[in-house]
Design a protein around this motif. Sequence first.
Motif, PDB file in Angstrom:
ATOM      1  N   GLY A   1      30.605  32.527  35.553  1.00 54.77           N
ATOM      2  CA  GLY A   1      29.638  33.498  34.506  1.00 54.77           C
ATOM      3  C   GLY A   1      31.076  34.190  33.938  1.00 54.77           C
ATOM      4  O   GLY A   1      32.153  34.126  33.682  1.00 54.77           O
ATOM      5  N   PRO A   2      30.469  35.619  33.697  1.00 58.48           N
ATOM      6  CA  PRO A   2      31.653  36.665  33.214  1.00 58.48           C
ATOM      7  C   PRO A   2      32.559  37.101  34.122  1.00 58.48           C
ATOM      8  O   PRO A   2      33.367  37.877  33.862  1.00 58.48           O
ATOM      9  N   PHE A   3      32.332  36.818  35.303  1.00 58.29           N
ATOM     10  CA  PHE A   3      33.367  37.251  36.211  1.00 58.29           C
ATOM     11  C   PHE A   3      34.364  36.483  36.886  1.00 58.29           C
ATOM     12  O   PHE A   3      34.160  35.285  36.763  1.00 58.29           O
ATOM     13  N   GLY A   4      35.607  37.019  36.857  1.00 58.22           N
ATOM     14  CA  GLY A   4      36.535  36.259  37.471  1.00 58.22           C
ATOM     15  C   GLY A   4      37.972  37.093  37.588  1.00 58.22           C
ATOM     16  O   GLY A   4      38.018  38.176  37.590  1.00 58.22           O
ATOM     17  N   ARG A   5      39.036  36.126  37.977  1.00 55.57           N
ATOM     18  CA  ARG A   5      40.154  36.992  37.869  1.00 55.57           C
ATOM     19  C   ARG A   5      41.364  35.769  37.317  1.00 55.57           C
ATOM     20  O   ARG A   5      41.100  34.800  37.451  1.00 55.57           O
ATOM     21  N   THR A   6      42.482  36.234  37.090  1.00 53.28           N
ATOM     22  CA  THR A   6      43.663  35.534  36.430  1.00 53.28           C
ATOM     23  C   THR A   6      44.802  35.980  37.480  1.00 53.28           C
ATOM     24  O   THR A   6      45.037  36.746  37.972  1.00 53.28           O
ATOM     25  N   GLN A   7      45.512  34.865  37.667  1.00 57.70           N
ATOM     26  CA  GLN A   7      46.769  34.830  38.590  1.00 57.70           C
ATOM     27  C   GLN A   7      47.951  34.274  37.631  1.00 57.70           C
ATOM     28  O   GLN A   7      47.272  33.359  36.665  1.00 57.70           O
ATOM     29  N   THR A   8      48.992  34.404  37.550  1.00 54.35           N
ATOM     30  CA  THR A   8      50.266  33.927  36.975  1.00 54.35           C
ATOM     31  C   THR A   8      50.985  33.215  38.289  1.00 54.35           C
ATOM     32  O   THR A   8      51.477  33.769  38.882  1.00 54.35           O
ATOM     33  N   TRP A   9      51.222  31.949  37.830  1.00 53.90           N
ATOM     34  CA  TRP A   9      51.851  31.109  38.611  1.00 53.90           C
ATOM     35  C   TRP A   9      53.359  30.906  37.904  1.00 53.90           C
ATOM     36  O   TRP A   9      53.315  30.944  36.575  1.00 53.90           O
ATOM     37  N   VAL A  10      54.299  30.525  38.701  1.00 50.96           N
ATOM     38  CA  VAL A  10      55.587  30.461  38.240  1.00 50.96           C
ATOM     39  C   VAL A  10      55.953  28.993  38.323  1.00 50.96           C
ATOM     40  O   VAL A  10      56.027  28.588  39.600  1.00 50.96           O
TER      41      VAL A  10
END
Length: 145
Positions: free
Chosen positions: A133-142
């Motif tokens: 839904g509107p909840f989440g998280r973002t990771q930055t992978w290399v």
Amino acid sequence: MKQMLASLVLGGVAASAAANTTPEGLWRNVDDKTGEAKAEIRIRDAGGGLLNGVLERRLTANAKPDEVCTECSDDRKGKPLLGLEIIRGAKKADGKDVWEGGKILDPENGRNYSLRLTPIEGGKKLEVRGSIGPFGRTQTWVRVQ
């Protein structure tokens, strides 16, 4: 002759750079909370315009080589974490350098999240967004070279 050779070399470099703006390849997952490198994930073309990703290497100090996904509730339950398919069915959005519509599994809690993959910095990094839904998280992978 020199001009033709130069254009072939430059064309190859341009094609190589363009290929790196996709999520396909080997990525190092960095925890967004601790900054610790956790794993390496290989994202591949699964056919039909879809991408899948497999946990290829675990990097945390406490990683056990024979550990299985005890929290998974689907066909991955009890399967070894190494080689586990954690990304399924991401597809390129029309007219954008974004892949979405797939799912990403968090093997630590067994949950599947809606997925969005966005290559950034010319494909050197990948923003990986998992959400419900509107909840989440973002990771930055290399990208691993």
